[in-house]
Design a protein around this motif. Structure first.
Motif, PDB file in Angstrom:
ATOM      1  N   THR A  15      -0.080  -7.430   2.582  1.00 19.14           N
ATOM      2  CA  THR A  15      -0.176  -6.201   1.800  1.00 19.14           C
ATOM      3  C   THR A  15      -1.229  -5.277   2.390  1.00 19.14           C
ATOM      4  O   THR A  15      -2.247  -5.717   2.920  1.00 19.14           O
ATOM      5  CB  THR A  15      -0.514  -6.490   0.321  1.00 19.14           C
ATOM      6  OG1 THR A  15      -1.772  -7.169   0.233  1.00 19.14           O
ATOM      7  CG2 THR A  15       0.571  -7.352  -0.318  1.00 19.14           C
ATOM      8  N   ARG A  16      -0.971  -3.980   2.285  1.00 19.81           N
ATOM      9  CA  ARG A  16      -1.868  -2.939   2.787  1.00 19.81           C
ATOM     10  C   ARG A  16      -1.948  -1.818   1.746  1.00 19.81           C
ATOM     11  O   ARG A  16      -1.238  -1.830   0.743  1.00 19.81           O
ATOM     12  CB  ARG A  16      -1.354  -2.366   4.114  1.00 19.81           C
ATOM     13  CG  ARG A  16      -1.377  -3.343   5.304  1.00 19.81           C
ATOM     14  CD  ARG A  16      -2.765  -3.462   5.882  1.00 19.81           C
ATOM     15  NE  ARG A  16      -2.785  -4.214   7.137  1.00 19.81           N
ATOM     16  CZ  ARG A  16      -2.804  -3.678   8.353  1.00 19.81           C
ATOM     17  NH1 ARG A  16      -2.764  -2.356   8.489  1.00 19.81           N
ATOM     18  NH2 ARG A  16      -2.870  -4.435   9.433  1.00 19.81           N
ATOM     19  N   THR A  17      -2.790  -0.824   2.024  1.00 21.22           N
ATOM     20  CA  THR A  17      -2.930   0.319   1.119  1.00 21.22           C
ATOM     21  C   THR A  17      -3.240   1.575   1.919  1.00 21.22           C
ATOM     22  O   THR A  17      -3.771   1.502   3.033  1.00 21.22           O
ATOM     23  CB  THR A  17      -4.049   0.075   0.093  1.00 21.22           C
ATOM     24  OG1 THR A  17      -4.131   1.182  -0.805  1.00 21.22           O
ATOM     25  CG2 THR A  17      -5.399  -0.100   0.782  1.00 21.22           C
ATOM     26  N   SER A  34      -5.140   3.753   0.300  1.00 20.73           N
ATOM     27  CA  SER A  34      -6.283   4.214  -0.486  1.00 20.73           C
ATOM     28  C   SER A  34      -7.572   4.270   0.321  1.00 20.73           C
ATOM     29  O   SER A  34      -8.449   5.092   0.047  1.00 20.73           O
ATOM     30  CB  SER A  34      -6.504   3.301  -1.697  1.00 20.73           C
ATOM     31  OG  SER A  34      -5.452   3.397  -2.606  1.00 20.73           O
ATOM     32  N   ARG A  48      -2.358   6.747  -4.920  1.00 21.01           N
ATOM     33  CA  ARG A  48      -1.811   5.467  -5.376  1.00 21.01           C
ATOM     34  C   ARG A  48      -0.576   5.056  -4.576  1.00 21.01           C
ATOM     35  O   ARG A  48       0.549   5.117  -5.051  1.00 21.01           O
ATOM     36  CB  ARG A  48      -1.491   5.487  -6.876  1.00 21.01           C
ATOM     37  CG  ARG A  48      -2.572   6.025  -7.790  1.00 21.01           C
ATOM     38  CD  ARG A  48      -3.934   5.373  -7.561  1.00 21.01           C
ATOM     39  NE  ARG A  48      -3.899   3.923  -7.715  1.00 21.01           N
ATOM     40  CZ  ARG A  48      -4.398   3.076  -6.820  1.00 21.01           C
ATOM     41  NH1 ARG A  48      -4.949   3.504  -5.698  1.00 21.01           N
ATOM     42  NH2 ARG A  48      -4.322   1.773  -7.024  1.00 21.01           N
ATOM     43  N   GLY A  81       0.508   1.782  -2.156  1.00 18.31           N
ATOM     44  CA  GLY A  81       0.283   0.517  -1.473  1.00 18.31           C
ATOM     45  C   GLY A  81       1.601   0.026  -0.925  1.00 18.31           C
ATOM     46  O   GLY A  81       2.671   0.481  -1.334  1.00 18.31           O
ATOM     47  N   TYR A  82       1.543  -0.921   0.007  1.00 15.30           N
ATOM     48  CA  TYR A  82       2.785  -1.384   0.606  1.00 15.30           C
ATOM     49  C   TYR A  82       2.624  -2.795   1.156  1.00 15.30           C
ATOM     50  O   TYR A  82       1.526  -3.343   1.212  1.00 15.30           O
ATOM     51  CB  TYR A  82       3.245  -0.421   1.704  1.00 15.30           C
ATOM     52  CG  TYR A  82       2.258  -0.193   2.833  1.00 15.30           C
ATOM     53  CD1 TYR A  82       2.388  -0.851   4.042  1.00 15.30           C
ATOM     54  CD2 TYR A  82       1.195   0.702   2.690  1.00 15.30           C
ATOM     55  CE1 TYR A  82       1.499  -0.642   5.091  1.00 15.30           C
ATOM     56  CE2 TYR A  82       0.297   0.922   3.735  1.00 15.30           C
ATOM     57  CZ  TYR A  82       0.463   0.242   4.930  1.00 15.30           C
ATOM     58  OH  TYR A  82      -0.418   0.454   5.953  1.00 15.30           O
ATOM     59  N   ALA A 140      -6.200  -4.938   2.593  1.00 12.09           N
ATOM     60  CA  ALA A 140      -6.485  -3.571   2.149  1.00 12.09           C
ATOM     61  C   ALA A 140      -7.451  -2.839   3.073  1.00 12.09           C
ATOM     62  O   ALA A 140      -7.402  -1.616   3.197  1.00 12.09           O
ATOM     63  CB  ALA A 140      -7.045  -3.590   0.723  1.00 12.09           C
ATOM     64  N   ASP A 153      -3.908 -10.187   1.720  1.00 12.74           N
ATOM     65  CA  ASP A 153      -4.277  -8.853   1.244  1.00 12.74           C
ATOM     66  C   ASP A 153      -5.186  -8.205   2.276  1.00 12.74           C
ATOM     67  O   ASP A 153      -6.367  -8.534   2.384  1.00 12.74           O
ATOM     68  CB  ASP A 153      -4.973  -8.990  -0.112  1.00 12.74           C
ATOM     69  CG  ASP A 153      -5.377  -7.648  -0.718  1.00 12.74           C
ATOM     70  OD1 ASP A 153      -5.275  -6.619  -0.027  1.00 12.74           O
ATOM     71  OD2 ASP A 153      -5.802  -7.638  -1.892  1.00 12.74           O
ATOM     72  N   GLY A 186       0.146   1.862  -5.393  1.00 13.66           N
ATOM     73  CA  GLY A 186      -1.064   1.119  -5.101  1.00 13.66           C
ATOM     74  C   GLY A 186      -0.736  -0.329  -4.783  1.00 13.66           C
ATOM     75  O   GLY A 186       0.279  -0.874  -5.232  1.00 13.66           O
ATOM     76  N   SER A 187      -1.588  -0.977  -3.989  1.00 18.89           N
ATOM     77  CA  SER A 187      -1.319  -2.369  -3.635  1.00 18.89           C
ATOM     78  C   SER A 187      -1.412  -3.287  -4.847  1.00 18.89           C
ATOM     79  O   SER A 187      -0.841  -4.382  -4.853  1.00 18.89           O
ATOM     80  CB  SER A 187      -2.267  -2.839  -2.532  1.00 18.89           C
ATOM     81  OG  SER A 187      -3.614  -2.679  -2.905  1.00 18.89           O
TER      82      SER A 187
END
Length: 376
Positions: free
Chosen positions: A225-227, A229, A238, A240-241, A200, A198, A95-96
């Protein structure tokens, strides 16, 4: 509950954790769940089967530790993001939120600071507390916007070790212009600040909205950051990256737990990334429902914010708490983000969106109170 709090108070808890409440959105058993910005569309059958097959293959080797460097996953994530990114620019975790935690473990900690700009994602101060990093709350304008000049001025003044920019912002849903990211990065040069964007909800952005991924070349302190989800409908997996200069991943290797991404997690994510088109097919439908919500809220006299995400933040409510409860009584759960007169709703399927809009209209009708400055 008070008895449990008394028991907790007797433990030798770190001082900066005393009195803090854990993160948690209500998990209630209602028909329409639109409170945590999940992708409410089920996974396509072909993708479910691909994940099941790949996880079954991974199960044959669960007696061994997984690939510590999650090599295939980083290759697939780099290919998905594009922008000239290579596997060494990618990092992933559970997860992120864990990605962010690892960043704070590496670059924050005692005697260091992290800054973000409320109202924004409520996990940021909790991640700060968990890593013993001092949290600095920046400021937005009355309409919850953040300009390049204001953000840069605040970063210059506070000189934080880490800055987190949420774009599209949660809970307001509006993306930042890249001028804000560039201004914050330059303002953080003197303090050598790590700047996190972020993203997301990036896949839901309005046409013409640019990603901070375009700014990574030549900026070794910038992290995006990405996800999987949200747009990928894999909240339960779960994963994230982040994308950044390769030395950022080198720093996170110093704090990550051994073999932190299980073989099952890697297999699930890799299978999903083999079916990107099928998984992202729901994104346009979700964006359509989001835009429908915005239009209907305006018709009801409410004030939705511009949304680059899969949710809508709206104001103009005389008694937002009463509306939240009324929606819940009607079987629709949305999010009360603690801002008076405002609520946040996830854009769900067409049927879920209809249920929300009908329940809301029955509650507010034409009684909404305008709140200038948020109109989409």
């Amino acid at each position: 509950m008070s008895n449990q709090l008394e028991k907790l108070a007797k433990l030798p808890l770190r001082d900066n954790l005393r009195g803090i409440e854990p993160y948690g959105a209500p998990q209630l058993d209602v028909a329409v769940l639109l409170n945590v910005n999940e992708n409410t569309h089920p996974l396509p059958e072909a993708v479910r089967q691909a994940i099941a097959d790949d996880v079954a293959d991974a199960a044959t080797g669960l007696n061994r530790y997984p690939d510590r460097e999650f090599t295939e996953l980083r290759e697939r994530l780099a290919a998905y993001l594009g922008h000239g990114l290579r596997p060494e620019n990618l990092w992933a975790a559970n997860g992120s939120n864990e990605v962010l935690q690892q960043i704070l473990q590496a670059f924050g900690g005692p005697g260091r600071t992290v800054m973000s700009f409320p109202p924004t994602y409520s996990m940021y101060p909790l991640l700060a507390s968990g890593t013993d990093t001092t949290y600095i709350a920046g400021e937005r304008s009355e309409d919850f916007q953040l300009t390049a000049a204001s953000a840069a001025r605040q970063v210059t003044s506070a000189a934080p070790n880490i800055v987190i920019l949420c774009s599209p912002n949660n809970p307001t849903g509006t993306a930042l212009g890249l001028d804000v990211v560039e201004a914050v990065y330059e303002a953080g040069r003197a303090s050598n600040s790590i700047v996190i964007v972020d993203e997301a909800y990036a896949e839901f952005a309005l046409a013409g909205t640019e990603s901070a991924l375009t700014l990574i070349p030549g900026r070794e302190r910038l992290i995006v950051t990405r996800t999987m989800s949200k747009a990928f409908a894999l909240a339960g997996a779960r994963l994230g990256y982040l994308a950044a200069a390769p030395e950022i991943a080198d720093a996170l290797r110093l704090v990550r737990l051994p073999y932190h991404l299980s073989a099952v997690t890697q297999a699930t994510a890799n299978a999903a990334l083999k079916h990107v088109d099928a998984l992202l097919a729901t994104v346009e439908d979700i964006k359509g429902q989001r835009d429908r919500i915005v239009a209907e809220l305006k018709r009801l006299g409410l004030t939705p914010a511009v949304s680059d995400s899969n949710f809508v933040f709206f104001g103009g409510l005389e008694h937002s708490g009463h509306v939240w409860q009324g929606l819940l009584d009607a079987g629709v759960l949305v999010r009360d983000v603690g801002i008076p007169g405002h609520l946040r709703v996830t854009a769900g399927t067409e049927a879920e969106t209809t249920a929300f809009l009908e329940a809301l209209e029955a509650l507010v009708g034409g009684t909404a109170r305008p709140a200038p400055g948020l109109e989409g």
